[in-house]
Design a protein around this motif. Structure first.
Motif, mmCIF file in Angstrom:
data_model
loop_
_atom_site.group_PDB
_atom_site.id
_atom_site.type_symbol
_atom_site.label_atom_id
_atom_site.label_comp_id
_atom_site.label_asym_id
_atom_site.label_seq_id
_atom_site.Cartn_x
_atom_site.Cartn_y
_atom_site.Cartn_z
ATOM 1 N N PHE A 104 48.019 -12.511 22.687
ATOM 2 C CA PHE A 104 46.922 -12.302 22.270
ATOM 3 C C PHE A 104 46.610 -14.544 21.843
ATOM 4 O O PHE A 104 46.555 -15.248 21.715
ATOM 5 N N TRP A 130 39.506 -5.263 21.678
ATOM 6 C CA TRP A 130 40.665 -4.699 22.732
ATOM 7 C C TRP A 130 41.643 -3.661 21.315
ATOM 8 O O TRP A 130 42.013 -2.699 21.641
ATOM 9 N N PHE A 131 41.775 -4.477 20.364
ATOM 10 C CA PHE A 131 42.550 -3.572 19.541
ATOM 11 C C PHE A 131 42.011 -2.153 18.606
ATOM 12 O O PHE A 131 42.456 -1.206 19.007
ATOM 13 N N TYR A 137 46.328 -6.503 10.320
ATOM 14 C CA TYR A 137 45.999 -7.040 12.153
ATOM 15 C C TYR A 137 44.615 -7.309 12.143
ATOM 16 O O TYR A 137 43.721 -8.466 11.828
ATOM 17 N N VAL A 155 50.138 -0.936 18.639
ATOM 18 C CA VAL A 155 49.313 -2.118 19.663
ATOM 19 C C VAL A 155 48.832 -3.107 18.940
ATOM 20 O O VAL A 155 48.920 -4.148 19.280
ATOM 21 N N ASP A 168 39.693 -10.225 20.399
ATOM 22 C CA ASP A 168 40.575 -8.452 20.331
ATOM 23 C C ASP A 168 40.627 -7.697 19.311
ATOM 24 O O ASP A 168 41.878 -7.077 19.081
ATOM 25 N N THR A 169 39.754 -7.944 18.931
ATOM 26 C CA THR A 169 39.678 -7.047 17.404
ATOM 27 C C THR A 169 38.564 -5.570 18.079
ATOM 28 O O THR A 169 39.464 -4.253 18.382
ATOM 29 N N THR A 180 43.868 1.210 20.854
ATOM 30 C CA THR A 180 44.176 2.548 19.724
ATOM 31 C C THR A 180 43.335 3.439 19.133
ATOM 32 O O THR A 180 44.364 4.985 19.231
ATOM 33 N N CYS A 196 49.054 -6.457 20.948
ATOM 34 C CA CYS A 196 47.638 -7.299 20.918
ATOM 35 C C CYS A 196 48.528 -8.795 20.174
ATOM 36 O O CYS A 196 47.811 -10.306 20.590
#
Length: 327
Positions: free
Chosen positions: A54, A9-10, A193, A46, A6-7, A14, A50
């Motif tokens: 997630f 994806w973010f 985040y 974002v 998820d890091t 972004t 997320c």
């Protein structure tokens, strides 16, 4: 989903969205200046998407509680401390080098609200900053005392969505900026985040944000005022990278986005006002070699670099901490 996925994806979403908005801004920097405020809000938007997709996290998980008056005041006043150190170093360089034009005191260049001129602009803007942050203070206190939850518990079932609209107050623009609260938008994303995902490994959290936050600012170096100034742009991006370590440390110490958001907002007001604007090249209260003694120039790189080394050494020696709830 683990923190690595998820890091990634973010970060990817972004940067791609923010670079696209930055490209649109570069097409007409004057008429589309409002896009810079939009760009700064991208990390928060974002991050909230997320976090929900997630992990089913609400924005509150990013750290919206009141951190205490000490951290609140630190966020507001820390940029003034930076400026004091950098001005002192600049005058040392001026004395040693024998260059009176390295830094010059020029209060006549300051222009503020209500047609104010000169040194009085500084306390006036500090007062406006404090007043403008009252909305954020209300949100922070409300979450710390559980007011939204209390209201939700007393509402009929069909009305329990109403307290969620309290989150909209996060986006109330501060009246003197006349636009979106981009500083809060960045901090909810980068610190609330991204750093939070790696709270149990502080050095890793800071190391990840260093290149990413610098990359986020890439559109700036292609602007008409900075394009072609290679050394200035290198020092600018490097200073942004090491500054992210200080922001990460402030977030991990307070476990709240508010000190970081206040620090960011205060920085964006007082750094150009006192030390000149590296984006436009305009001098502030002090003129001269702005790109060197500015907080986003060489001196900022050195000062934040030293702080970063100190933080990394401290984190590497510290035992592993527990992540925030929801991470």
């Amino acid at each position: 989903m683990d923190s690595r996925k998820d890091t990634l994806w973010f970060i990817c979403i972004t940067l791609l969205v923010s670079w696209f908005i930055g490209w649109l801004w570069l097409l007409d920097e004057v008429r589309l200046i409002f896009l810079l405020r939009v760009l700064m809000c991208v990390p928060a938007v974002v991050a909230m998407i997320c976090a929900w997709v997630f992990r089913r996290e609400t924005p509150r998980a990013m750290g919206l509680q009141f951190p205490g008056w000490g951290y609140w005041a630190l966020g507001l006043l820390l940029p003034l401390g930076y400026a004091a150190v950098e001005v002192t170093l600049a005058y040392v360089v001026r004395f040693v080098s024998g260059r009176p034009d390295f830094i010059t005191f020029q209060p006549e260049s300051l222009k503020g609200p209500f047609e104010l001129r000169g040194l009085v602009v500084v306390p006036a803007m500090l007062g406006l900053l404090v007043a403008g942050s009252l909305t954020w203070l209300l949100v922070a206190v409300a979450y710390s005392r559980g007011w939204p939850d209390r209201v939700r518990a007393r509402l009929p079932k069909d009305w329990r969505v109403v307290p969620h609209f309290f989150n909209l107050s996060l986006w109330v623009p501060t009246f003197y900026l006349g636009g979106l609260p981009g500083e809060l938008g960045e901090e909810m994303g980068w610190r609330g985040y991204l750093v939070r995902r790696w709270m149990d490994r502080p050095a890793v959290a800071a190391a990840i944000t260093m290149p990413v936050w610098a990359a986020f600012h890439l559109p700036v170096i292609f602007s008409s005022t900075q394009r072609g100034h290679v050394l200035q742009n290198i020092s600018f991006l490097a200073s942004i990278a090491v500054a992210s370590v200080v922001f990460a440390a402030l977030y991990m110490a307070s476990r709240s986005v508010w000190p970081c958001a206040l620090f960011h907002l205060s920085w964006n007001i007082f750094n150009p006002m006192l030390l000149g604007d590296v984006y436009s090249g305009h001098p502030g209260l002090f003129g001269g070699e702005v790109w060197i003694f500015n907080g986003e120039g060489v001196f900022g790189l050195v000062l934040n670099g030293l702080l970063s080394v100190w933080f990394f050494r401290r984190w590497m020696r510290a035992p592993v901490t527990q992540p925030l709830p929801g991470v």
